[in-house]
Design an enzyme around this catalytic site. Sequence first.
Site, PDB file in Angstrom:
ATOM      1  N   GLN A  95      10.025 -10.922  -5.664  1.00  0.00           N
ATOM      2  CA  GLN A  95       8.526 -11.818  -4.282  1.00  0.00           C
ATOM      3  C   GLN A  95       7.791 -12.018  -5.734  1.00  0.00           C
ATOM      4  OE1 GLN A  95       7.661  -8.014  -1.967  1.00  0.00           O
ATOM      5  NE2 GLN A  95       7.811  -6.913  -4.320  1.00  0.00           N
TER       6      GLN A  95
ATOM      7  N   ASP B  96       5.368   3.084   3.088  1.00  0.00           N
ATOM      8  CA  ASP B  96       4.334   2.710   2.337  1.00  0.00           C
ATOM      9  C   ASP B  96       4.581   0.595   2.436  1.00  0.00           C
ATOM     10  OD1 ASP B  96       2.003   1.023   2.163  1.00  0.00           O
ATOM     11  OD2 ASP B  96       1.877   2.596  -0.674  1.00  0.00           O
TER      12      ASP B  96
HETATM   13  N1  SPD Z   1      -0.705  -6.730   5.854  1.00  0.00           N
HETATM   14  C1  SPD Z   1      -0.678  -5.984   5.069  1.00  0.00           C
HETATM   15  C2  SPD Z   1      -0.152  -4.501   4.984  1.00  0.00           C
HETATM   16  C3  SPD Z   1       0.476  -4.175   3.616  1.00  0.00           C
HETATM   17  C4  SPD Z   1       0.709  -2.627   3.823  1.00  0.00           C
HETATM   18  N2  SPD Z   1       1.018  -1.506   2.157  1.00  0.00           N
HETATM   19  C5  SPD Z   1       0.464  -1.739   1.645  1.00  0.00           C
HETATM   20  C6  SPD Z   1       0.705  -1.217   0.026  1.00  0.00           C
HETATM   21  C7  SPD Z   1      -0.461  -0.588  -0.166  1.00  0.00           C
HETATM   22  N3  SPD Z   1       0.144   0.572  -0.867  1.00  0.00           N
END
Ligand code: SPD
Length: 279
Positions: free
Chosen positions: A30, A154
């Site tokens: 990415q 996450d």
């Molecule tokens: N729209 C953004 C959602 C992101 C969720 N994950 C973020 C990772 C941070 N540790």
Amino acid sequence: MELWFSETFGDIRAAWRVKEVLYHARSPYQDVLIVDTVQFGRMLVLDGCVMTTERDECAYHEMLVHPGLVAHPNPEQVCVIGGGDGGTVREVLKHACVKRVVLAEIDEDVITVSQKYLPSIAGALKDPRVELAIGDGAKYLADHPGEFDAIFSDSTDPIGPGAILFADEYFLSARNALRDEGLFVTQCKSVWVDAESVRDSEVRLKKFFSLVLPYLSTIPTYPTGSWSFLFASQGLDPRERVSSERQSLVANTANYYTPAHQKAAFAMPAFLTRAKAEA
Ligand code: SPD
């Protein structure tokens, strides 16, 4: 000349004034960007989406972890899927009973870049209790049945490579990777622009868990600022019983989470609860 970073989500666009671009490169997976913003400090952006910022990361990482983890009687083995910036691992490690945290992250560059540019978030990745599993998080869970007391998803948003982390197969693997009394929490979406998708994930999680509860946090750099999470277990209810000792310890040093959030975060807007009742 003013420099701004903006994120577009559907028909909405949010922008932050940038002091400096600190890092920008393409990893094998990415586009990875770190900018220093005026209002929110350093910001990690993956494929154009804000992942975390120094200033409001507490509202995400603390709220992803603590409402669920304080409800477990003795979490020792924990797995974090995604979360290469290390913020979720840092919060998990605040629970002294945790003996091991596996971070299953597909993109090693996110870890390296976060350690360099976001040390206040990624610093805990050096803790000896942390085990890095670089690779596909969905596959990791499928390959580790019955191993964890808590799993935190996450992830990035459920589009592109992040979509599998919201699929039925992944939810099933998460359930199977848990030990008795285990719990699973996933970050989800904005209830203002993606209520249907939040509801869809909730309904599908219910195929595998007997208790599924949505809850909210206020994260100003995420789309609309009101962000949802889904807690899932086979009966363990974070609104009913928690370890008050661990809760106080965590709350004493937290920047966002307080014991009051343990109930308040689970109060959902009436329009969502009504839509659920009518479904
Ligand atoms: N729209 C953004 C959602 C992101 C969720 N994950 C973020 C990772 C941070 N540790």
